[in-house]
Design an enzyme around this catalytic site. Structure first.
Site, mmCIF file in Angstrom:
data_model
loop_
_atom_site.group_PDB
_atom_site.id
_atom_site.type_symbol
_atom_site.label_atom_id
_atom_site.label_comp_id
_atom_site.label_asym_id
_atom_site.label_seq_id
_atom_site.Cartn_x
_atom_site.Cartn_y
_atom_site.Cartn_z
ATOM 1 N N HIS A 238 -84.609 -48.988 8.458
ATOM 2 C CA HIS A 238 -84.636 -48.438 7.099
ATOM 3 C C HIS A 238 -83.224 -47.989 6.729
ATOM 4 C CE1 HIS A 238 -85.409 -45.783 3.731
ATOM 5 N NE2 HIS A 238 -86.594 -46.374 3.620
ATOM 6 N N ARG A 281 -85.868 -51.271 2.851
ATOM 7 C CA ARG A 281 -86.331 -52.043 4.013
ATOM 8 C C ARG A 281 -86.926 -53.353 3.527
ATOM 9 N NH1 ARG A 281 -91.665 -48.477 5.591
ATOM 10 N NH2 ARG A 281 -91.582 -47.153 3.745
ATOM 11 N N LYS A 284 -89.563 -54.440 0.437
ATOM 12 C CA LYS A 284 -89.837 -53.299 -0.433
ATOM 13 C C LYS A 284 -89.036 -53.461 -1.735
ATOM 14 C CE LYS A 284 -91.885 -50.078 0.553
ATOM 15 N NZ LYS A 284 -92.873 -49.121 0.968
ATOM 16 N N ASP A 287 -84.237 -49.721 -5.265
ATOM 17 C CA ASP A 287 -84.217 -48.287 -5.629
ATOM 18 C C ASP A 287 -82.741 -47.873 -5.680
ATOM 19 O OD1 ASP A 287 -84.137 -45.487 -5.547
ATOM 20 O OD2 ASP A 287 -85.850 -45.314 -4.192
ATOM 21 N N CYS A 289 -81.184 -45.188 -5.161
ATOM 22 C CA CYS A 289 -80.582 -44.324 -4.122
ATOM 23 C C CYS A 289 -80.029 -45.140 -2.954
ATOM 24 C CB CYS A 289 -81.563 -43.255 -3.637
ATOM 25 S SG CYS A 289 -83.005 -43.881 -2.777
ATOM 26 N N TYR A 290 -80.581 -46.349 -2.733
ATOM 27 C CA TYR A 290 -80.069 -47.173 -1.640
ATOM 28 C C TYR A 290 -78.696 -47.773 -1.969
ATOM 29 C CZ TYR A 290 -84.783 -46.565 0.066
ATOM 30 O OH TYR A 290 -85.957 -46.002 0.484
ATOM 31 N N ASP A 342 -84.246 -44.031 -9.951
ATOM 32 C CA ASP A 342 -84.581 -45.066 -8.962
ATOM 33 C C ASP A 342 -84.557 -46.470 -9.594
ATOM 34 O OD1 ASP A 342 -86.465 -46.873 -7.814
ATOM 35 O OD2 ASP A 342 -87.795 -45.320 -7.084
ATOM 36 N N ASP A 349 -83.708 -37.624 -11.608
ATOM 37 C CA ASP A 349 -83.731 -36.422 -10.767
ATOM 38 C C ASP A 349 -82.356 -36.274 -10.134
ATOM 39 O OD1 ASP A 349 -83.719 -37.672 -8.023
ATOM 40 O OD2 ASP A 349 -85.540 -38.591 -8.810
ATOM 41 N N HIS A 352 -81.461 -38.813 -7.148
ATOM 42 C CA HIS A 352 -81.032 -40.153 -7.564
ATOM 43 C C HIS A 352 -79.721 -40.105 -8.348
ATOM 44 C CE1 HIS A 352 -85.142 -41.235 -6.320
ATOM 45 N NE2 HIS A 352 -84.531 -42.354 -5.974
#
Ligand code: FPP
Ligand code: ZN
Length: 419
Positions: A238, A281, A284, A287, A289-290, A342, A349, A352
């Site tokens: 992850h 991962r 999925k 997003d 944040c990645y 995201d 938020d 993020h």
């Protein structure tokens, strides 16, 4: 992981082309819960890209600095009830907001800095380390966030809050015989703790070989057959854990122990071919944040391969599509009212906001030293600086390290030596 197959659907529509001819998902006529979710996200992202193309004949990518600044400034003073669930993560809120502000090059007013210092000092535990709020038990995650927040503030007052002797004792109390760390007394082991411990110990000059004996070897055991790093040995790879594992190894100067080629293959495969952002991962959804947890790995891997004499590195942009990532963040992750998110349709938020902006910085400044290549989509007004290991500004890392280097390791003060 791929979802269970669902009944055959009518013939799938032909995949459409995205920006720059990017290809959409082809499910080869086999629909699964996962492929349906993925197609829905691609539909929304396609709408955003199309709307952008139709509205901007001479394409412009704007970072809405002012809007983000106002959202963040409000958050420092007052939080909505949506943040009640983060009552045990209050140092994180300080860090996410302060780091976002420093990325945007917005100064923190002296009075605010002083209030944050006072608040964080109340989160520090008599046992050492910081809890999620005043009077809460210490935990490595808020300890990491509090130390980063104090280093961002970077004043004498901020540095003096950290009780280094107690912090070292706290870290020692979490260390396990196999080299790993538990997150808190009575808590779980995972690779986040190794990073949190290595990060705070290195910034505050309490890092000893003994404290981290066996840690690098334990982290290496968390790299699995996929090439990425899982929370503990044998777990699914992850992005969050992989960043923590790699960054901890960089701090411990042991990153060469990883299989860097398979790590590189894993992380580059996590960039979504249509959206341009990253997933956490395999199988999925994208997003924002990645953009940091995954893309932040790339300068670290780049540096490690370069140190090994890898000569294919003079061109750094082959590692990932930096423009595509910046497009995803600027077009799909900015909330028009300020703050980042995201993916389109989700709420903004502070988490993020922090990690989308940090990822934007990573995509702009790839490589290091002579191999540093800047690529700032939308022009230099969008430029943001961060340190890829600590995720605070590079100047603040230097300032903290220089400050704490003047202080001896706890237990080795001159008076101890004389006794
Ligand atoms: C899965 O969430 C998330 C995790 C398994 C852990 C994430 C870890 C981090 C972000 C690193 C934290 C770092 C520190 C320094 C404490 P999910 O299943 O909701 O998301 P996904 O579908 O995107 O995998
Ligand atoms: Zn996220």
């Amino acid at each position: 992981m791929a979802g269970a197959a669902v009944p055959p659907a009518p013939a799938a529509p032909q995949p459409r082309q995205g920006p720059g001819g990017r290809r959409r998902l082809r499910d080869d006529g086999v629909r699964s819960a996962t492929s349906v979710e993925q197609s829905k996200v691609e539909d929304i992202v396609q709408e955003v890209f199309d709307a952008f193309k139709n509205n901007h004949h001479d394409v412009q990518f704007i970072l809405h600095r002012e809007k983000h600044f106002h959202y963040l400034k409000r958050g420092l003073r007052q939080l909505t009830e949506a943040y009640e669930c983060l009552d045990a993560s209050r140092p994180w809120l300080c860090y996410w907001i302060l780091h976002s502000l420093e990325l945007l090059d917005e100064p923190i007013p002296q009075a605010v800095a002083s209030d944050v210092c006072e608040f964080l000092s109340r989160c520090q535990s008599p046992q050492g380390g910081f809890g999620g709020g005043p009077g809460q038990h210490p935990h490595l995650a808020p300890t990491y966030a509090a130390v980063n927040a104090l280093c961002i503030i970077g004043t004498e007052q901020a540095f003096e809050i950290i009780d280094r002797k107690k912090l070292l004792e706290y870290l020692q109390s979490l260390k396990q015989p196999d080299g790993s760390f538990i997150m808190h007394i009575g808590g779980e082991v995972d690779v986040r703790s190794a990073y949190c411990a290595a990060s705070v110990a290195s910034l505050t000059n309490i890092l000893t070989p003994m404290l981290f004996a066996g840690t690098a070897e334990w982290i290496v055991r968390c790299q699995n057959w996929e090439g990425g790093i899982g929370g503990v040995p044998g777990m699914e790879a992850h992005g969050g854990y992989t960043f923590c594992g790699m960054a901890a190894l960089v701090i411990l100067k042991k990153e060469h122990l990883l299989n860097l080629q398979s790590l590189l293959r894993w992380v580059t495969s996590r960039q979504m071919r249509f959206e341009g952002g990253f997933q956490g991962r395999c199988n999925k959804l994208v997003d924002g944040c990645y953009s940091f947890w995954q893309a932040g790995l790339l300068p670290l891997i780049h540096r490690a391969l370069h140190a090994q004499g890898d000569t294919a590195l003079s061109m750094s942009s082959w590692m990932f599509d930096r423009s595509a990532l910046q497009e995803y963040i600027l077009l799909c992750c900015q909330c028009p009212a300020g703050g980042l998110l995201d993916k389109p349709g989700k709420s903004r938020d502070f988490y993020h906001t922090c990690y989308c902006l940090s990822g934007l910085s990573i995509a702009q400044h790839f490589g290091s030293g002579d191999l540093h290549h800047e690529l700032v989509l939308g022009g230099s007004d969008n430029r943001l600086p961060t340190h890829p290991v600590y995720n605070i500004s590079p100047q603040k890392v230097i300032r903290a390290v220089l400050h704490f280097l003047q202080q001896p390791l706890p237990g080795q003060e001159p008076s101890d030596a004389a006794e």
